[in-house]
Motif scaffolding. Structure first.
Motif, PDB file in Angstrom:
ATOM      1  N   HIS A  15       0.864  -1.179   0.000  1.00 15.06           N
ATOM      2  CA  HIS A  15       0.000   0.000   0.000  1.00 15.06           C
ATOM      3  C   HIS A  15       0.903   1.232   0.000  1.00 15.06           C
ATOM      4  CE1 HIS A  15      -3.623   2.323   0.663  1.00 15.06           C
ATOM      5  NE2 HIS A  15      -3.000   2.972   1.630  1.00 15.06           N
ATOM      6  N   THR A  32      -2.513  10.565  -3.402  1.00  9.63           N
ATOM      7  CA  THR A  32      -2.627   9.279  -4.093  1.00  9.63           C
ATOM      8  C   THR A  32      -2.591   8.141  -3.087  1.00  9.63           C
ATOM      9  OG1 THR A  32      -0.246   9.092  -4.408  1.00  9.63           O
ATOM     10  CG2 THR A  32      -1.494  10.174  -6.157  1.00  9.63           C
ATOM     11  N   ARG A  33      -3.279   7.059  -3.450  1.00 11.42           N
ATOM     12  CA  ARG A  33      -3.271   5.823  -2.661  1.00 11.42           C
ATOM     13  C   ARG A  33      -3.365   4.668  -3.632  1.00 11.42           C
ATOM     14  NH1 ARG A  33      -5.679   9.268   0.876  1.00 11.42           N
ATOM     15  NH2 ARG A  33      -5.187   9.018   3.055  1.00 11.42           N
ATOM     16  N   THR A  34      -2.474   3.705  -3.484  1.00 12.49           N
ATOM     17  CA  THR A  34      -2.491   2.519  -4.338  1.00 12.49           C
ATOM     18  C   THR A  34      -2.279   1.280  -3.476  1.00 12.49           C
ATOM     19  OG1 THR A  34      -1.549   3.769  -6.171  1.00 12.49           O
ATOM     20  CG2 THR A  34      -1.436   1.382  -6.327  1.00 12.49           C
ATOM     21  N   LYS A  36      -1.815  -2.871  -3.999  1.00 11.26           N
ATOM     22  CA  LYS A  36      -1.583  -3.876  -5.032  1.00 11.26           C
ATOM     23  C   LYS A  36      -1.229  -5.212  -4.402  1.00 11.26           C
ATOM     24  CE  LYS A  36       1.516  -1.351  -6.956  1.00 11.26           C
ATOM     25  NZ  LYS A  36       2.375  -0.876  -8.013  1.00 11.26           N
ATOM     26  N   ASP A  58      -3.138  -3.963  -9.505  1.00 12.85           N
ATOM     27  CA  ASP A  58      -3.587  -2.980  -8.527  1.00 12.85           C
ATOM     28  C   ASP A  58      -4.991  -3.354  -8.069  1.00 12.85           C
ATOM     29  OD1 ASP A  58      -1.253  -1.544  -8.769  1.00 12.85           O
ATOM     30  OD2 ASP A  58      -2.074  -0.115 -10.207  1.00 12.85           O
ATOM     31  N   SER A  60      -6.718  -1.337  -5.776  1.00  6.37           N
ATOM     32  CA  SER A  60      -7.436  -0.061  -5.746  1.00  6.37           C
ATOM     33  C   SER A  60      -6.443   1.072  -5.963  1.00  6.37           C
ATOM     34  CB  SER A  60      -8.181   0.125  -4.424  1.00  6.37           C
ATOM     35  OG  SER A  60      -7.275   0.286  -3.364  1.00  6.37           O
ATOM     36  N   VAL A  61      -6.919   2.101  -6.652  1.00  7.90           N
ATOM     37  CA  VAL A  61      -6.081   3.261  -6.953  1.00  7.90           C
ATOM     38  C   VAL A  61      -6.920   4.521  -6.764  1.00  7.90           C
ATOM     39  CG1 VAL A  61      -4.772   4.469  -8.738  1.00  7.90           C
ATOM     40  CG2 VAL A  61      -4.688   1.983  -8.616  1.00  7.90           C
ATOM     41  N   LYS A  66      -4.331   2.975 -12.940  1.00  2.23           N
ATOM     42  CA  LYS A  66      -4.529   1.629 -12.425  1.00  2.23           C
ATOM     43  C   LYS A  66      -3.883   0.622 -13.367  1.00  2.23           C
ATOM     44  CE  LYS A  66      -7.798  -1.591 -10.519  1.00  2.23           C
ATOM     45  NZ  LYS A  66      -9.144  -1.851 -10.089  1.00  2.23           N
TER      46      LYS A  66
END
Length: 79
Positions: A15, A32-34, A36, A58, A60-61, A66
């Motif tokens: 994350h 931003t937040r990713t 995977k 990914d 969630s992005v 993504k």
């Protein structure tokens, strides 16, 4: 998970959080937040040569691109 001395399975989750920008003191709501995940395996063909393959994507992005799928292949030579 070490299946045998020469073969392993791996699972990963990461994350990442990025900062938010502001212009003239006004927050832009663009942090931003990713999140995977990846799944893979490694195999030592010889004691000094490893083959590694992973697949991931990914989950969630927020505010970014993504990645629908990713395949990584690696050949490692120890010396």
């Amino acid at each position: 998970y070490q299946v045998s001395p020469v073969f392993d399975l791996r699972l990963g989750v990461s994350h990442t959080v990025g900062g938010e920008t502001s212009v003239a003191g006004a927050n832009q709501n663009d942090s931003t937040r990713t999140t995977k995940w990846s799944l893979g395996a490694g195999y030592f063909v010889t004691p000094t040569v490893q083959l590694l393959a992973t697949y991931g994507e990914d989950a969630s992005v927020r505010n970014g691109f993504k990645e629908n799928s990713r395949v990584n292949l690696r050949l490692l030579k120890l010396f």
